[in-house]
Design a protein around this motif. Structure first.
Motif, PDB file in Angstrom:
ATOM      1  N   MET A  45      32.220  41.488  45.148  1.00  0.00           N
ATOM      2  CA  MET A  45      32.211  42.876  45.603  1.00  0.00           C
ATOM      3  C   MET A  45      31.492  42.987  46.958  1.00  0.00           C
ATOM      4  O   MET A  45      30.487  42.311  47.192  1.00  0.00           O
ATOM      5  CB  MET A  45      31.424  43.772  44.638  1.00  0.00           C
ATOM      6  N   ASP A 358      35.957  46.278  45.301  1.00  0.00           N
ATOM      7  CA  ASP A 358      36.632  45.096  44.750  1.00  0.00           C
ATOM      8  C   ASP A 358      37.526  44.483  45.822  1.00  0.00           C
ATOM      9  O   ASP A 358      38.677  44.880  46.003  1.00  0.00           O
ATOM     10  CB  ASP A 358      37.460  45.523  43.534  1.00  0.00           C
ATOM     11  N   ASP A 384      35.036  49.695  42.699  1.00  0.00           N
ATOM     12  CA  ASP A 384      34.794  49.131  41.371  1.00  0.00           C
ATOM     13  C   ASP A 384      33.627  49.826  40.689  1.00  0.00           C
ATOM     14  O   ASP A 384      33.656  50.065  39.486  1.00  0.00           O
ATOM     15  CB  ASP A 384      34.472  47.630  41.509  1.00  0.00           C
TER      16      ASP A 384
END
Lengths: 419, 419
Positions: A45, A358, A384
């Motif tokens: 991430m 993400d 995310d």
């Protein structure tokens, strides 16, 4: 409450970030000695600031898709206003909950909201954990009785707002110069100064507003507001499309802030785009907003950034205007600063309002430039994890209770139509 | 291969849909006697036609975010063309695979692609299962040697295209009137007629193209193409922004089709919007495209529909222009018809190119109008399942091998930059 983010990517480097007491406390390649209430693995991430939505009418999610593609006055009088007259605090609560859910799922950490039954919105934002500036829709239509009612309502709401969640700030919301009397605006000026409140107001959205103001007051809207004394750094003027350069210079002088709503402006065909380059030249702080779902029809600030940058290029006939990094800045640090919030940046001491992105998603590959990909390719679906004030509101795209929130909004919309 | 979709919602009613031999074979509230190779439960899903992307340069996903916000000529000469000169079939394959993955994940079932190293794109589309019209970039720059090479290459490619997957059709791709000689265009006209092929060409994207054509040929672009004899129902003219009404009447006469690329037109600041209302008045069949990722920067046709409808409203100053259902039609049945495909509608006998939409998502609630929600609120992330020619390409948002495809494209982009 404290949170340790591990293995997140910041500006291309893997770091650990420690969030404590709602702020970003530490950032380093490794934080070995730190003990947090929760450790969250952000492998794969990228960490970026959350998005600040500078203008919304959250509960209008209930009207999403109810009436589109109509002439503005007909749309308002035959579709929107008749339904709005039937709203109550519970319906607004359900509409605002859906809005908050949608915002959390698309990476928005804060919204500035003007709507009826404010307490419904406050309850929703409080429960879901978002940050917000909230205000009633102040309209008196030059009617002394309505004026007195507005003063009473706003005075009471201000008092009640002290019981709101601490992430919610109360703001005054005079709707526009054509719906609020001069007396009403003068009251807003004084009450805001007395209680140190921001003022959130539609300004020069359409040409008609400008023409009517000149006819009625002999002044363009900004000069009219200057005469009343409403211009100051408290004022957040939204839309601000039909302004000439002289007006922009006046806004600069008083340090007024502006919020652009490109999607709504295009959908409602307001006829002119936000004079972005002039605002930049004059150093006026400019943010971005979605507007309400009746005129957008979503609350995805990623989409709004793209519309903003592309509308500027198209209307100025210059592809270099508002590059990705500037649209990103409008939606993050500018948005925060407009509302007096020390956020919109990933740095020690700043508010812990942040997103994990993400980066494995196809629309973010191959990844030449994260900011370009976020502004020009992403939708809110790339988010995310959403964190506000150091608290995780969405984990790996799951928000607690989301099915119940969507079902509640569907039921509220059905009830509204049956009233 | 046959597939039975159960419990899907079609126009508000629960139905079962039986797909066989690549077509929609049966639709009914229940299909008790049907035995299919696979039964797929679509509970909570709405079924809609897949989206047809009328103009792309798929492998340019490799350039996503590599160069933005630049003046057109500088962008092409300093950033795009130098990289394109280094491409080979393998790099194009990896870029096109990423594009196909992104399209499948955002509900696109077909794309019409003009790019170098066509066989790389054909391999990618064939493996991933998409439908496509593919063509080389035919450019001769008035150079007889280049012209002969283009003729050889296209003749050979046409022969080779018979070995392509049967969902792929070969199309001729003369780039534009300013890059292909009159002789080249005449060859395209004859070869297309002889082999019954469509022709895919950029037309009147910028004002410069029109002015240069008048200076060089004494004719506006459409009249120039009429003189050459290139106008016919074989021609798919993309962009078609800088056309006057007389030119549109000529396109109508020859039943030429057009494809609008609103996102690219705005990002590159082409200075004028697609004359949609005139095309409608003249009954010209109009579709939508994304253009390549260097000028969009994604391949999400949901976003393109929204940009299309909103750009029309904004530029005509009329919020009633191009309502949601018309944008939806452009991206579905119009897109299919332009390419001679019997799809874009959910009806018996039509191509089994369809999507299941996850209507539980917050941005699709409360659900007053599915078509409005799909055009104005959705992104491609609302697509749960993508089916092309009766075959499931994405199941509950998972495409087989997607991590490997993204990794392959990242590696290809790194290799390209290192060349």
């Amino acid at each position: 409450m404290s949170l340790l983010l591990k293995n997140v990517c910041l500006d291309g480097k893997s770091v650990e970030i420690y969030l404590a007491d709602g702020r970003i406390a530490k950032i380093a390649p490794e934080l070995p000695g730190v003990a947090a209430d929760e450790v969250y693995d952000g492998r794969g991430m990228a960490v970026v600031p959350g998005l600040y939505n500078g203008h919304s009418h959250a509960a209008m999610t209930l009207f999403r898709g109810y009436a589109d593609d109509m002439e503005l006055y007909q749309w308002l009088t035959t579709r929107i206003w008749p339904l709005e007259a039937k709203l109550d605090e519970d319906l607004v609560y359900h509409g605002a909950r859906l809005a908050c859910l949608e915002m959390i799922k698309s990476g928005t950490v804060f919204f500035n909201d003007m709507y009826w039954h404010v307490k419904g919105t406050a309850r929703a934002a409080g429960e879901l954990g978002l940050r917000a500036a909230l205000n009633a829709v102040m309209i008196d239509l030059n009617d002394p009785k309505r004026f007195r009612k507005q003063v009473e309502d706003n005075t009471r709401l201000y008092a009640e707002s002290r019981t709101f969640d601490k992430r919610l700030q109360f703001v005054l919301g005079p709707h526009a110069i054509y719906t609020v009397s001069e007396k009403g605006l003068a009251w807003v000026r004084d009450f805001a100064a007395e209680h140190d409140l921001l003022i959130h107001m539609h300004l020069s959205e359409t040409e008609k507003e400008v023409v009517d103001c000149i006819n009625e007051h002999g002044l363009r809207p900004v000069a009219y507001l200057e005469r009343i004394g409403l211009l100051s750094e408290r004022l957040v003027a939204v839309h601000a499309a039909w302004l000439d350069e002289e007006e922009i210079a006046i806004l600069e002088k008083y340090r007024v802030k502006v919020v652009h709503n490109p999607v709504s402006n295009m959908k409602l065909a307001v006829g002119r785009s936000f004079p972005y380059c002039h605002f930049v030249d004059h150093g006026v702080l400019a943010g971005l907003g979605t507007d309400g779902c009746a005129s957008n029809n979503n609350l995805d600030m990623f989409e709004t950034m793209k519309f903003s940058a592309l509308l500027q290029k198209f209307t100025t006939n210059d592809p270099t205007v508002q590059p990705a990094a500037e649209a990103w800045r409008m939606a993050t640090v500018n948005g925060a600063r407009i509302f007096g919030l020390d956020g919109g940046e990933i740095a020690c001491g700043k508010l812990a309002d942040l997103l994990l992105i993400d980066t494995s998603r196809p629309e973010l590959a191959p990844g030449h430039s994260l900011v370009s990909d976020l502004v020009y390719s992403a939708s809110g679906a790339v988010v995310d994890t959403t964190i506000v004030a150091g608290r995780i509101l969405m984990r790996h795209r799951r928000v607690e209770g989301e099915e119940e929130i969507v079902a509640g909004a569907r039921a509220a919309a059905r009830r509204l139509l049956s009233l």
